[in-house]
Design an enzyme around this catalytic site. Structure first.
Site, short mmCIF file in Angstrom:
data_model
loop_
_atom_site.label_atom_id
_atom_site.label_comp_id
_atom_site.label_asym_id
_atom_site.label_seq_id
_atom_site.Cartn_x
_atom_site.Cartn_y
_atom_site.Cartn_z
N HIS A 17 7.68 -68.60 17.41
CA HIS A 17 6.62 -69.46 16.89
C HIS A 17 6.90 -69.84 15.44
O HIS A 17 6.76 -71.01 15.06
CB HIS A 17 5.26 -68.76 16.95
CG HIS A 17 4.77 -68.44 18.31
ND1 HIS A 17 4.34 -67.18 18.66
CD2 HIS A 17 4.64 -69.20 19.43
CE1 HIS A 17 3.93 -67.18 19.92
NE2 HIS A 17 4.12 -68.40 20.42
N LYS A 41 -7.85 -65.19 28.70
CA LYS A 41 -6.54 -64.53 28.63
C LYS A 41 -6.65 -63.08 28.16
O LYS A 41 -5.66 -62.36 28.16
CB LYS A 41 -5.60 -65.30 27.69
CG LYS A 41 -4.99 -66.54 28.31
CD LYS A 41 -3.89 -67.05 27.43
CE LYS A 41 -3.11 -68.15 28.09
NZ LYS A 41 -1.98 -68.60 27.26
N ARG A 90 11.00 -73.40 26.25
CA ARG A 90 12.10 -72.45 26.34
C ARG A 90 12.94 -72.65 27.58
O ARG A 90 14.11 -72.32 27.60
CB ARG A 90 11.55 -71.02 26.33
CG ARG A 90 10.89 -70.62 25.04
CD ARG A 90 10.21 -69.30 25.20
NE ARG A 90 9.17 -69.45 26.22
CZ ARG A 90 8.13 -68.66 26.35
NH1 ARG A 90 7.98 -67.63 25.57
NH2 ARG A 90 7.23 -68.88 27.27
N SER A 128 5.11 -63.91 23.59
CA SER A 128 4.09 -62.96 23.15
C SER A 128 3.79 -61.93 24.23
O SER A 128 3.59 -60.75 23.94
CB SER A 128 2.80 -63.71 22.80
OG SER A 128 3.00 -64.56 21.70
#
Length: 161
Positions: A17, A41, A90, A128
């Site tokens: 990030h 989440k 990614r 993460s």
């Protein structure tokens, strides 16, 4: 002044990030890290903690601002006079999902453009979720996050490896 919004939960913010924010800060006049409340989440860190960790991790980048939000991204973008959203990609799977989001956002706010950046290859595998899992199992995760985040994870899970 061109403002880009980088939305996410940042639970926690990782070196990947940070890399994207640094690079976006060289392209745009202003970068807003829009940190989602995202109760569904079930984040490890609460919103205030995620904002604080992000602020500390990016203190060296002068044109970054930090906001929490709990509404549609398009509404947040309008409220902050931004027509640009930054998304990191990614892998191909990321792109397919992000493209769907970008098209939905543009359907709701026609002027909103999504800018995709790929991470530096040193960070392409970091997420993460993986960092939280490694930290929770007391593995070595420190190289994937800024030092302030590593300390916060140690505080949450206790000292590890």
């Amino acid at each position: 002044m061109k403002t880009v919004i980088y939305p996410g939960t940042f639970d926690p913010i990782t070196n990947g990030h940070v890399d994207l924010v640094e690079r976006a800060a060289a392209i745009f006049d202003r970068v807003i890290l829009a940190i989602a409340f995202s109760e569904k989440k079930r984040p490890l860190f609460n919103l205030d903690e995620r904002i604080d960790l992000s602020r500390q991790a990016l203190a060296h980048v002068p044109n970054v601002e930090f906001f929490g939000y709990n509404n549609l991204l398009v509404d947040f973008a309008r409220a902050h006079n931004s027509r640009f959203v930054l998304r990191g990609v990614r892998a191909i799977a990321d792109f397919e999902y992000e493209l769907q989001l970008a098209n939905m956002n543009r359907a709701m706010y026609a002027e909103l453009e999504t800018v995709f950046l790929t991470p530096n290859e040193r960070f392409a595998f970091i997420s993460s979720t993986l960092v939280r899992e490694i930290a929770g199992m007391k593995g070595q995760f420190e190289q994937f996050v800024p030092p302030v985040v590593a300390q916060a994870l140690h505080d949450k899970f206790g000292s590890g490896a």
